[in-house]
Each structure stands twice: as C-alpha cells, then as structure tokens.
Design an enzyme around this catalytic site. Structure first.
Site, PDB file in Angstrom:
ATOM      1  N   ALA A  66       0.869  -1.172   0.000  1.00  0.00           N
ATOM      2  CA  ALA A  66       0.000   0.000   0.000  1.00  0.00           C
ATOM      3  C   ALA A  66       0.907   1.222   0.000  1.00  0.00           C
ATOM      4  O   ALA A  66       2.056   1.160   0.461  1.00  0.00           O
ATOM      5  CB  ALA A  66      -0.892  -0.029   1.226  1.00  0.00           C
ATOM      6  N   GLY A 111       0.635  -4.869   1.018  1.00  0.00           N
ATOM      7  CA  GLY A 111      -0.566  -4.948   0.187  1.00  0.00           C
ATOM      8  C   GLY A 111      -0.321  -5.642  -1.148  1.00  0.00           C
ATOM      9  O   GLY A 111      -1.264  -6.176  -1.745  1.00  0.00           O
ATOM     10  N   GLU A 114      -0.547  -9.246  -0.319  1.00  0.00           N
ATOM     11  CA  GLU A 114      -1.966  -9.481  -0.012  1.00  0.00           C
ATOM     12  C   GLU A 114      -2.796  -9.587  -1.298  1.00  0.00           C
ATOM     13  O   GLU A 114      -3.702 -10.414  -1.400  1.00  0.00           O
ATOM     14  CB  GLU A 114      -2.483  -8.360   0.904  1.00  0.00           C
ATOM     15  CG  GLU A 114      -1.825  -8.427   2.275  1.00  0.00           C
ATOM     16  CD  GLU A 114      -2.175  -7.239   3.157  1.00  0.00           C
ATOM     17  OE1 GLU A 114      -1.782  -6.110   2.801  1.00  0.00           O
ATOM     18  OE2 GLU A 114      -2.829  -7.437   4.182  1.00  0.00           O
ATOM     19  N   GLU A 134       4.639  -4.790   7.268  1.00  0.00           N
ATOM     20  CA  GLU A 134       3.885  -3.675   7.864  1.00  0.00           C
ATOM     21  C   GLU A 134       4.352  -3.316   9.265  1.00  0.00           C
ATOM     22  O   GLU A 134       4.388  -2.143   9.641  1.00  0.00           O
ATOM     23  CB  GLU A 134       2.383  -3.996   7.883  1.00  0.00           C
ATOM     24  CG  GLU A 134       1.700  -3.869   6.521  1.00  0.00           C
ATOM     25  CD  GLU A 134       1.741  -5.137   5.688  1.00  0.00           C
ATOM     26  OE1 GLU A 134       2.565  -6.034   5.972  1.00  0.00           O
ATOM     27  OE2 GLU A 134       0.947  -5.225   4.737  1.00  0.00           O
TER      28      GLU A 134
HETATM   29  N1  CAA Z   1       4.617   3.194  -0.878  1.00  0.00           N
HETATM   30  C1  CAA Z   1       5.002   4.347  -1.457  1.00  0.00           C
HETATM   31  N2  CAA Z   1       6.162   4.465  -2.147  1.00  0.00           N
HETATM   32  C2  CAA Z   1       6.943   3.370  -2.255  1.00  0.00           C
HETATM   33  C3  CAA Z   1       6.582   2.139  -1.656  1.00  0.00           C
HETATM   34  C4  CAA Z   1       5.351   2.087  -0.961  1.00  0.00           C
HETATM   35  N3  CAA Z   1       4.906   0.940  -0.404  1.00  0.00           N
HETATM   36  N4  CAA Z   1       7.570   1.247  -1.907  1.00  0.00           N
HETATM   37  C5  CAA Z   1       8.489   1.895  -2.628  1.00  0.00           C
HETATM   38  N5  CAA Z   1       8.122   3.178  -2.839  1.00  0.00           N
HETATM   39  C6  CAA Z   1       8.838   4.231  -3.563  1.00  0.00           C
HETATM   40  C7  CAA Z   1      10.000   4.743  -2.759  1.00  0.00           C
HETATM   41  O1  CAA Z   1       9.584   5.723  -1.816  1.00  0.00           O
HETATM   42  C8  CAA Z   1      10.891   5.287  -3.851  1.00  0.00           C
HETATM   43  O2  CAA Z   1      10.376   6.543  -4.242  1.00  0.00           O
HETATM   44  P1  CAA Z   1      11.397   7.785  -4.566  1.00  0.00           P
HETATM   45  O3  CAA Z   1      12.228   7.284  -5.726  1.00  0.00           O
HETATM   46  O4  CAA Z   1      10.467   8.886  -4.923  1.00  0.00           O
HETATM   47  O5  CAA Z   1      12.198   7.975  -3.334  1.00  0.00           O
HETATM   48  C9  CAA Z   1      10.655   4.325  -4.996  1.00  0.00           C
HETATM   49  O6  CAA Z   1       9.434   3.668  -4.726  1.00  0.00           O
HETATM   50  C10 CAA Z   1      11.746   3.283  -5.120  1.00  0.00           C
HETATM   51  O7  CAA Z   1      11.878   2.639  -3.846  1.00  0.00           O
HETATM   52  P2  CAA Z   1      13.277   2.526  -3.069  1.00  0.00           P
HETATM   53  O8  CAA Z   1      14.160   3.655  -3.408  1.00  0.00           O
HETATM   54  O9  CAA Z   1      12.962   2.308  -1.616  1.00  0.00           O
HETATM   55  O10 CAA Z   1      13.847   1.190  -3.736  1.00  0.00           O
HETATM   56  P3  CAA Z   1      14.844   0.138  -3.081  1.00  0.00           P
HETATM   57  O11 CAA Z   1      15.269  -0.774  -4.188  1.00  0.00           O
HETATM   58  O12 CAA Z   1      15.901   0.804  -2.276  1.00  0.00           O
HETATM   59  O13 CAA Z   1      13.935  -0.707  -2.054  1.00  0.00           O
HETATM   60  C11 CAA Z   1      11.962  -1.872  -1.336  1.00  0.00           C
HETATM   61  C12 CAA Z   1      12.873  -1.475  -2.533  1.00  0.00           C
HETATM   62  C13 CAA Z   1      12.707  -2.830  -0.405  1.00  0.00           C
HETATM   63  C14 CAA Z   1      10.751  -2.561  -1.927  1.00  0.00           C
HETATM   64  C15 CAA Z   1      11.563  -0.587  -0.567  1.00  0.00           C
HETATM   65  O14 CAA Z   1      11.053   0.370  -1.482  1.00  0.00           O
HETATM   66  C16 CAA Z   1      10.520  -0.809   0.475  1.00  0.00           C
HETATM   67  O15 CAA Z   1      10.826  -1.329   1.546  1.00  0.00           O
HETATM   68  N6  CAA Z   1       9.271  -0.388   0.208  1.00  0.00           N
HETATM   69  C17 CAA Z   1       8.197  -0.434   1.179  1.00  0.00           C
HETATM   70  C18 CAA Z   1       7.694  -1.847   1.382  1.00  0.00           C
HETATM   71  C19 CAA Z   1       6.637  -1.858   2.455  1.00  0.00           C
HETATM   72  O16 CAA Z   1       6.873  -1.542   3.588  1.00  0.00           O
HETATM   73  N7  CAA Z   1       5.417  -2.276   2.066  1.00  0.00           N
HETATM   74  C20 CAA Z   1       4.291  -2.331   2.974  1.00  0.00           C
HETATM   75  C21 CAA Z   1       3.479  -1.071   2.865  1.00  0.00           C
HETATM   76  S1  CAA Z   1       2.240  -0.971   4.119  1.00  0.00           S
HETATM   77  C22 CAA Z   1       0.943  -1.898   3.532  1.00  0.00           C
HETATM   78  O17 CAA Z   1       1.018  -2.520   2.500  1.00  0.00           O
HETATM   79  C23 CAA Z   1      -0.298  -1.881   4.395  1.00  0.00           C
HETATM   80  C24 CAA Z   1      -1.345  -2.814   4.040  1.00  0.00           C
HETATM   81  O18 CAA Z   1      -1.297  -3.982   4.329  1.00  0.00           O
HETATM   82  C25 CAA Z   1      -2.556  -2.357   3.399  1.00  0.00           C
END
Ligand code: CAA
Length: 260
Positions: A66, A111, A114, A134
């Site tokens: 998400a 998400g 999921e 999360e």
């Molecule tokens: N939401 C918003 N933006 C996201 C994102 C997310 N879930 N995941 C990645 N992005 C964005 C980053 O902010 C980044 O944007 P910018 O270039 O503008 O800075 C871009 O995508 C590229 O990401 P990274 O620079 O972080 O790429 P990386 O290769 O270094 O890392 C990754 C990749 C490990 C997937 C890392 O991006 C990450 O950990 N992302 C978040 C994963 C996460 O926590 N997901 C769970 C979300 S909460 C949820 O899903 C709730 C639910 O159940 C409903």
C-alpha cells in the site's frame, strides 16, 4: 486529467491486468485501487475472457505494498476506509468466476503480497522477494494478509512472517506453499499464459464453480463445505457445457465449450 496506473490487455481468452506505477514500485493508493477494481470488473464481464494474469510493470516490483505516502497522515477513520477499499478490490478477485493468477517478478510486499494472496495461483521469478513488512512501519497488514496467509500456510509460519516483517525469496515462498512455481524471468508470462490456456480449454462454468466451491467451502466445517460442493455439482447439470463435454467424450471428439 487522471493518470493511467492500470492497463488491461486481451489476447484471445486471456486478459492481462498490469499495475503500472513503477516510480513508486507500483504501490497501491486509492486511485490505483479504483482503476484495478475497474479492470477486474471488465475482466469479469467480458465473456471471451477465461483467465486473468495480474502483474506489475517496471521489472522491479509486482507491488511494493500500500502507498506509504498516502497513509502517513491518515487518521483512523480514513485508515478504515482505505482498508475497506483494498479489501473490496481484492474480493473482486476471489468472487470472479474465472481463474486469476499473480505473475510476480520482483517485490511483492505488504498490500502487494496481499493482492497476490487473493489470486488463485502465484507464479514468481528467482529475483522475487515477498513478505508482510507492515510491522516495520508500526502498522499491520490491512488488506487481508493475516487472514489469507494464515489460512494458506498455517498460523505459526504466518506469525513468523508477519511478526518479523521478513522478506523471503521465491524458493522459500514456494517451500512455504505461497508460490506454486518459480520460473525464469523471461518465461514468467509465457508460463502463466500456458497454465491459463489449459484452463481456458475446459468448461468455464465448471471452473467458476470449482473456484467458488474451494473459496467458500474451505473456511467451513467439512460437512458444510461438502454441502457447498454438492450444490455446485448439481448446478452444473443444467448447463449446456455439461452436455457438450460429456457428448464430446462419448463421440470421441474435442469439446467446444461455450461457457453456458
Ligand atoms: N509506498 C510508497 N512508495 C513506495 C513504496 C510504498 N509501499 N515502496 C516503494 N516506494 C517508492 C519509494 O519511496 C521510492 O520513491 P522515490 O524514488 O520517490 O524515493 C521508490 O518507490 C523506489 O523505492 P526505493 O528507493 O525504496 O527502492 P529500493 O530498491 O531501495 O527498495 C523496497 C525497494 C525494499 C521494496 C523498498 O522500497 C521498500 O521497503 N518499500 C516499502 C515496502 C513496504 O513496507 N510495504 C508495505 C506497505 S504498508 C501496507 O502494505 C499496508 C497494508 O497492508 C494495506
């Protein structure tokens, strides 16, 4: 003008729905979820479509979760609305009487995993990484992850993944029973199309009833689940496909199913 974040392509009986927001690793915000729901409805309504592939654009992620930027300032009531939007969108996949497969190439997190868990089968590539991280953000899965993962792989393995927020590779996800097959990146779409192609050749109404029977029946006590199966079995006896399938067998020819 609203941007297009989800595309719908049809090739014969197979529709491919692609989440196309690579700059944010295809993260799901309300707009993306709205467009995804519209594409899923289109696939459901299109009588030619007998199977759906759900995938992510950009080569790095299926869906990285998400959208964190959308959630950071959300008060609880909007958090609830967001969860309900995600849950209802994923429910369209479970309720669709057609197979939906997730083609995962890269990250499927939060998400994103999921979303894949709501699909009927999951195929991944060696570079894929999956998890429900999360808790590392101070929240928990909200699009059904605690429920679908625990039902799929068992409570304690699900707890291990959910409590730690660990990401696992595709081979581990396969060993846990999350992923059905790990295939090379350049074979992923062909593999999904081959599986759906085999399913498209059999009775579509029957496949829909099999899906419903498994999805609805598996969470019930066995006798209640068997009753769901029995009624679905009976319903197929009034279809043209049943007549065609059985006649084709007896006449030693290939069946021509119309989905009726
Ligand atoms: N939401 C918003 N933006 C996201 C994102 C997310 N879930 N995941 C990645 N992005 C964005 C980053 O902010 C980044 O944007 P910018 O270039 O503008 O800075 C871009 O995508 C590229 O990401 P990274 O620079 O972080 O790429 P990386 O290769 O270094 O890392 C990754 C990749 C490990 C997937 C890392 O991006 C990450 O950990 N992302 C978040 C994963 C996460 O926590 N997901 C769970 C979300 S909460 C949820 O899903 C709730 C639910 O159940 C409903």
């Amino acid at each position: 003008m609203t941007e297009t974040y989800v595309t719908f392509q049809k090739e014969g009986a197979i529709a491919t729905i692609t989440i196309d927001r690579p700059k944010a690793l295809n993260a799901l915000n309300p707009e993306v979820l709205g467009q995804l729901a519209a594409a899923l409805r289109q696939a459901r309504e299109d009588r030619e479509v007998r199977g759906v592939i759900l995938t992510g654009a950009g080569g790095k992620a299926f869906v990285a979760g998400a959208d964190i930027a959308s959630m950071v300032d959300m008060p609880p009531e909007r958090g609830l609305e967001f969860a309900e939007l995600g849950l209802s969108t994923l429910q369209l996949i479970e309720d669709m009487p057609k197979p939906v497969v997730a083609a995962i190439n890269g990250f499927a997190l939060g998400g994103g995993l999921e979303l894949a868990l709501a699909c009927d089968m999951i195929y991944a590539t060696p570079k894929s990484r999956m998890g429900l991280p999360e808790v590392t953000l101070g929240i928990m899965p909200g699009f059904g992850g605690t429920q679908r993962l625990a039902r799929l792989i068992g409570r304690n393995r699900a707890k291990e993944l959910v409590f730690t927020g660990d990401k696992v590779d595709a081979a581990t996800a396969k060993a846990y029973g999350i992923v059905q097959e790990v295939v090379e990146e350049d074979q992923l779409m062909a593999h999904c199309k081959a599986v759906l192609g085999r399913i498209a050749a059999v009775g579509p109404v029957a496949v829909g009833q099999c899906k419903r029977s498994i999805n609805k029946g598996c969470d019930l006590a066995l006798d209640a689940g068997l009753a769901v199966e029995k009624m679905a079995f009976m319903s197929l006896f009034s279809t043209a496909d049943k007549k065609e399938g059985m006649k084709a067998f007896l006449e030693k020819r290939k069946a021509d199913f119309k989905g009726e």
